[in-house]
Design a protein around this motif. Structure first.
Motif, PDB file in Angstrom:
ATOM      1  N   ASP A 100       0.868  -1.182   0.000  1.00  0.00           N
ATOM      2  CA  ASP A 100       0.000   0.000   0.000  1.00  0.00           C
ATOM      3  C   ASP A 100       0.900   1.226   0.000  1.00  0.00           C
ATOM      4  O   ASP A 100       1.178   1.820   1.032  1.00  0.00           O
ATOM      5  N   ASP A 104      -3.550   4.501   1.659  1.00  0.00           N
ATOM      6  CA  ASP A 104      -4.993   4.714   1.745  1.00  0.00           C
ATOM      7  C   ASP A 104      -5.747   3.489   2.251  1.00  0.00           C
ATOM      8  O   ASP A 104      -6.973   3.492   2.339  1.00  0.00           O
ATOM      9  N   PHE A 106      -5.649   0.476   0.797  1.00  0.00           N
ATOM     10  CA  PHE A 106      -5.951  -0.439  -0.298  1.00  0.00           C
ATOM     11  C   PHE A 106      -4.655  -0.787  -1.025  1.00  0.00           C
ATOM     12  O   PHE A 106      -3.823   0.071  -1.291  1.00  0.00           O
ATOM     13  N   ASP A 133      -6.805  -1.514  -4.841  1.00  0.00           N
ATOM     14  CA  ASP A 133      -6.475  -0.169  -5.323  1.00  0.00           C
ATOM     15  C   ASP A 133      -6.225  -0.182  -6.824  1.00  0.00           C
ATOM     16  O   ASP A 133      -5.515  -1.056  -7.337  1.00  0.00           O
ATOM     17  N   ASP A 136      -2.191   3.014  -6.847  1.00  0.00           N
ATOM     18  CA  ASP A 136      -1.558   2.976  -5.533  1.00  0.00           C
ATOM     19  C   ASP A 136      -0.563   4.113  -5.322  1.00  0.00           C
ATOM     20  O   ASP A 136       0.221   4.093  -4.374  1.00  0.00           O
ATOM     21  N   ASN A 142      -9.389   5.210  -4.656  1.00  0.00           N
ATOM     22  CA  ASN A 142      -9.565   3.884  -4.044  1.00  0.00           C
ATOM     23  C   ASN A 142     -11.055   3.536  -4.065  1.00  0.00           C
ATOM     24  O   ASN A 142     -11.888   4.389  -4.403  1.00  0.00           O
ATOM     25  N   CYS A 157     -12.511   3.527  -8.375  1.00  0.00           N
ATOM     26  CA  CYS A 157     -12.051   2.218  -8.865  1.00  0.00           C
ATOM     27  C   CYS A 157     -13.181   1.259  -9.231  1.00  0.00           C
ATOM     28  O   CYS A 157     -13.054   0.042  -9.054  1.00  0.00           O
TER      29      CYS A 157
END
Length: 223
Positions: A100, A104, A106, A133, A136, A142, A157
């Motif tokens: 990650d 965030d 994700f 994600d 990233d 996200n 996303c």
């Protein structure tokens, strides 16, 4: 002197030699402790033993097996990730974690690593358990981000750009919406399967608790 050697010394030498040969052929454990190897993996259960010189059938001298009902579990066995089993008996469990980079919560589906941790501990620093994600390098992009119109970016996303115009009620405040549309102050997704529990949502870590923590329709699938 010759007669004395033949009558006394020679028989003693032969007797000592015979005892040595016979003794060296014994296969028993001098300690007399043998441990049951119920699963036949060569490693015994510390909780069950038999004390006798000769090795009993189904017993071994080792007592380091942490699960004597599973032949795939023993010290030095290959650790299989994501199954809540400590195959190599080192008190750690292997899980697949995703990097990650933007922090965030994700992870990047293209950057993963299998890491052993103490069961119940959180993900290592800069890693998460999901790979949801789509960017990233930007913490504002996200699955639970607000879709920003007219920026030509898929902010949340979901595979669509600048098309969200409906918000959903997020009663538990976990960032994941229910199926109920919100009149105001909602979220741009309807991914939550239990909007009364902050710990239940699509990217939660599934644990053995008779609950579908990650909303995939399967309960305790990692066990």
């Amino acid at each position: 002197m010759k007669n004395r050697f033949l009558k006394i010394i020679l028989p003693i030498m032969l007797l000592v030699t015979a005892v040595f040969i016979i003794g060296s052929g014994c296969t028993g454990d001098p300690s007399g402790d043998w441990f049951e190897d119920a699963d036949g993996d060569g490693y015994g259960d510390n909780g069950s033993y038999n004390s006798q010189y000769d090795q009993p059938q189904g017993y071994v001298a080792d007592n380091t097996d942490c699960d004597d009902t599973n032949a795939s579990v023993y010290p030095g066995a290959t650790e299989i990730p994501d199954n809540l089993i400590d195959e190599d008996c080192n008190d750690l469990h292997a899980f697949t974690f995703y990097h990650d980079e933007d922090g965030d919560g994700f992870g990047n589906s293209d950057v993963s690593e299998v890491i052993e941790i103490v069961l119940g501990e959180g993900a290592p620093e800069n890693f998460v358990t999901n790979n949801a994600d789509c960017n990233d390098k930007d913490p504002n992009i996200n699955p639970i981000a607000d879709e920003i119109y007219n920026n030509e970016i898929d902010d949340n996303c979901n595979g669509e750009i600048d098309t969200d115009d409906i918000t959903y009620v997020d009663a538990d405040g976990d960032g994941y919406g229910s199926q109920e549309r919100a009149e105001k102050d909602g979220v741009y997704n309807s991914l939550d399967c239990d909007d009364t529990n902050i710990y239940i949502h699509p990217y939660s870590t599934e644990i053995k608790n008779d609950i579908d923590d990650d909303c995939d329709g399967i309960v305790d699938e990692v066990s």
